[in-house]
Every structure is written in C-alpha cells, then in structure tokens.
Design a protein around this motif. Sequence first.
Motif, PDB file in Angstrom:
ATOM      1  N   ALA A 305     -13.116  -3.301  -1.511  1.00 22.79           N
ATOM      2  CA  ALA A 305     -12.991  -2.736  -0.600  1.00 22.79           C
ATOM      3  C   ALA A 305     -13.497  -0.951  -0.547  1.00 22.79           C
ATOM      4  CB  ALA A 305     -11.339  -2.812  -0.050  1.00 22.79           C
ATOM      5  N   THR A 322      -2.602   1.247  -0.244  1.00 23.92           N
ATOM      6  CA  THR A 322      -2.083   0.158   1.027  1.00 23.92           C
ATOM      7  C   THR A 322      -2.638   0.971   2.187  1.00 23.92           C
ATOM      8  OG1 THR A 322       0.199   1.632   1.092  1.00 23.92           O
ATOM      9  CG2 THR A 322      -0.252  -0.167  -0.063  1.00 23.92           C
ATOM     10  N   THR A 327      -8.339  -1.395   2.616  1.00 27.52           N
ATOM     11  CA  THR A 327      -7.971  -2.605   2.680  1.00 27.52           C
ATOM     12  C   THR A 327      -9.200  -3.555   2.747  1.00 27.52           C
ATOM     13  OG1 THR A 327      -6.378  -3.251   4.443  1.00 27.52           O
ATOM     14  CG2 THR A 327      -5.582  -2.819   2.437  1.00 27.52           C
TER      15      THR A 327
END
Length: 615
Positions: A305, A322, A327
């Motif tokens: 990622a 996050t 992601t």
Amino acid sequence: MRFVFLRPLALTCTVLLFLSFLPTALHAQAFTRVTTGPVASETAVSQGVAWGDYNADGFIDLFVANGNARNALYTNNGDGTFTKVTTGAIATDSGDSRGSLWADYDNDGDLDLYVSNRGGNVPPPVTAPAQANFLYRNDGPPNYTFTKVTDEPPATQANFTWSSSWVDYDNDGDLDLHMPDNLHAADDFFYENDGSGHFTAVTPAFIEPGSGPSTGVASWIDFDDDGDQDVLLAKSGRFLPPGAEDNRLFLNRLSDNGSLGFEEITTGGIVTHFDNDFQVSWADYDNDGDMDVFLGHAGGPRGVANYLYRNDGGGVFTALTTGPVVTDTDGTLGSGWGDFDNDGDEDLLVANGGLDKLYRNNGDGTFTTLTQAEAGSIVSTPGNSWGAAWADYNNDGFLDAIVINSSTANYLYQNTVANGNHWINIAAEGTTSNRSAIGAKVRVKATIFGQPMWQVRHLSGSPTGDRSQNSPRAHFGLGDATHIDTLRVEWPSGLVEEVYHVPADQFLIATEGMVPSLVSTEGGALLPDQPLLAESFPNPFRDSTTIQYTLPQPGTVRVHVYDLLGRLVASLVDTVQPNGTHQVTFDARHLPSGTYLCRLETAHAAQSRLLTVTR
C-alpha cells in the motif's frame, strides 16, 4: 513586498465575488474531462508533465515529456484552449524523455525548461546507454522562443535520469540542479549555479558517487522549517533484493551553522522501510504548519500500500496506518496535492496504472475516496497513468488537473465544483532570492467556517510524484472567508514580509523586498519594539478613510500610499513623531476605484495594509 493584480485575470475575480458560498459537500460531479484540442486528443508515450507560464501572459502553459517521440509544448490561449508549438528544438526534440521542470535558472525574468531523459533498459542488467538531458533557455519577450543549451554539464553529462530537481540549496540566490539516477546503474549528479547561468559539478554528502545504488527520486523541501532546503532520496529499489537499500533523509544545516552541510537522519519509518517507494509528494495536509509526505509505491511483489507520513517536527515522521490513502493497493505512478474544492485543506490526486483516485481531505486528518458520482470521470476513466498535476489553467479560481498516460491520450480535467468557496492565488517573484522564489513559503491566515487557521504552501523545484510539476503559483482555498487576515511570505533570502486584510478571490504577484514589512512571531503577535499599523476605518471606502498607527518609540515616521504597480499616490506623513497612537486621514476622492497599499515605515521596521476605494 509589492502585490500587484495579475492583470489578465481581473474579470474572473469579479465574477466570483458575487457567488454565495455553499457547504463543502459536493453537489455535482467535480470534474469534467476535456475531449477537444491538442492536449486532450494527441496520443504518445507521455511520461512527464509540467505547468508553467513561459510567456508571462498570466495563463499557465503546459509541457509534456514523451518517451522516444517528440515532446510537446502547448501555449494557453487564455480562453480555456491550447495551441501546440511546432517550431524550435523544444517542440521537435525527442528522446527517452521522462520528467520536466520549469524554473528561471538564469534569473532573467522568464521560465526556462529542463527535461530529464533516461535511456537504458528495464529490468537490469542495464545494457543500453544513458541519454543526455535537455536544457532550454527562454529568450524572453517579445516572442518567448527557446535556445537549446548544449555546452553546460547538465546537458552534456548523462545518467539514467527519471526526474530532476531545481533547488537553491546554498541560498545564494540562484538555482542549482540535482540530477539523480533512477535505474541504480550510475551516479547521481549535482550542479552548482555560479550566478551567471553556468554550472559546475559538485559532490555534496548526499551524492556519494560510486558508493552503490543511486537515487530514484530526489525531493527537496524545507521539512524542518528552518529556512533552508532539505532532501528526501526515495530509492524505489525496484530491482534490488529486499533490505538492500532504504530511503535516505538529509537535513540541511546551513541556517544552523552558517555554512553549508548536511546531516543524515537514520531513524524513523520514512528511512527504514523498504517497499518500492516510487514517488514523493509533500503538503501540510493537517494545517499544522509543517510539511507531511505521501510516498507512493509502484506495485509489484513488495508493494502493499502507499504511505502517508505526518510530520511531528524535529525530523520525526509518523506513519498513518488507517484510512484509504494508506490502505489502497493499486500501483501508484504519480500524485499531487491541491485544494480542488477550496475548503481550506489540501486533497490528494493519485495516478494509478488503472483507475485513478481522488481523496478529499475531511479537515480532521482523515480522507474520503470520491466516487464517480462525486468526482466525475477523473476517477472512472481507465488509463496507463504516469503522472498527475494541478493548475488553474482557465483562471476561474478553482484547480484543474491533468493526468498523463502512456500510449493513450492524456486526460485534461476542468474543475466544475462551483461551490462558491473563496480562494486566493499568489505568484512569487524573488529579487535577492532566486527569481522563481523556489524555497519560499507562502502562508495565509483566515477564519474559515468559524475557525481561525493558517495554511502554508512551499514553492518547490522538485517534481510532485516523480515526474510532474504543479502550477508554480500558491493556490489557497478559503471556504467562506472573504478576506485573508494575514498574508506572509518567507523568502529564501531570510526576508519575511506580511500584508494584512487582503480581499479574497484575487490573482496576485508578490515581489520580494518592494515594501519592507513587519517580521512577526509564529503566532502572528507583534514584536514588542515594532510599530502597529491598525486596520483603516472604513475599508472599503468611497472618499476617505482614517489610518491609525501606534509607535513604541519616538522617531521618523513615513506613511505613504501606493497603487498596485508600486507608484506613489499619496504621502501622508513624513516627520518625527513621539511614541503613542496617531492617526491620519487619507483623501482618495481624486483616485479611481481599486486597491491600494498603505505603508507605515520607521527606522526599524515597516508594515503594509491594503485599502479598497469604491465608487
């Protein structure tokens, strides 16, 4: 610091002043793809793109670097269309061109162009030769043609260059050039500018010739906010075994030590992870005053990622773990930050090998991935995208975008948000600093949706992503703010200048040192020994206004008013006065409507404020 209106743009400012603002949520598709004209219809193996106003007409032009085909220069016609330039070496040269960057390297007032050519072959072992890069000097008015430079080292030495960087790394007022190797098959080069447009090859600590694998992308930015340019070397490591090479981060210690030198930062995730970092884009996404960084990976077996690192100061970066920005697992080949919806925080456009992504900044440190219904074709048109860059090419106050593609037409997107949010767009011109003002910081303070906030833009000579160049103008979204409380420019020379109560919805040019102004603390409070030029009342005004100022000590005082071309229109005070608060009336009945600049000057400092005369 002199501020002038960018003259061809005055009409667009007037239109937006009458728009009422709406909530920041998008109510229609944000972008419409342009499908006519040469920029949108020509097909090549496009590898790099650069926005820059090379003919100084106030409209951003476009250069596209093509691989093993003729490169393309498009002149902005000022009506939303472009014309392709077909004559001269800049339009007829071809090579394995990858990146390109505009900058005024000879400080003569017009933009020159450097084009990076790679050569070689992928994957290693590299057997094909490297190619020399192209350097084009702008001949200036009236025709703004280009002369190809063939006798300077940046155009005679060759390595496997993917992208280069302009940087005034020694703060001497001229632009130096970093030419990294991308294939890990040759040394990096670094060239010092001697001030007359000639270059000498040098080997600073971050170059280390012959020491092993070289740099993929060099990204210069003042990430520790001390007034000199630091560098992140993104190593990419596409063809190396895991752990063979990490990113490298160097602090420039010029401002600390008074002499040029670099200190390597060896701890922290940004320099200890090894994951195919292919490109770098900097922005203060959380509006805390320092520069954060997005690292995009190129896919492949080690790519998981992308990475977003929050700058926590002191050379410490914290990886976000996050949210969609970190992601999503598409192979990222380009990226660029820009406040496309003018809500006061920077959004992120990511160019992928398939569908591109637009992440809207929510203003709280999080991002939302926009859908086709929200963003339009900018996130729903597949392509082989290699780069993305922002510019307000039609001068309507909202950022447009281009995504370049290999072997298909490039995608030019017009911003159609039209939410009524306010904005300001500032071009900077150095005098003591380099003319392009690379290394300068432009900061604005405004109350946006009820919250006082600072925003900052660093004017960088490095690519966004790995081979694209955003518009060199500093663009700020202002939400519902109709004016800027404080506009500050911090020049590479060390000069800091401020102007107060600047109306929104303007294109301005800031010229270094034309009006000396107050140096303030980070929080904007006045230094105790400095005068205070208060906001005039009324302002705007029809016939006259009262100008009030406070002197901390007695001395000679001058209060003058200038028009936006720097011409003196009124000398109100020029005498010795005691300390304390004073006021003077400015009678403007003999002047036309417009914006003027009031300057308070003492022996120790000066301040400026804008005045608006209405009829």
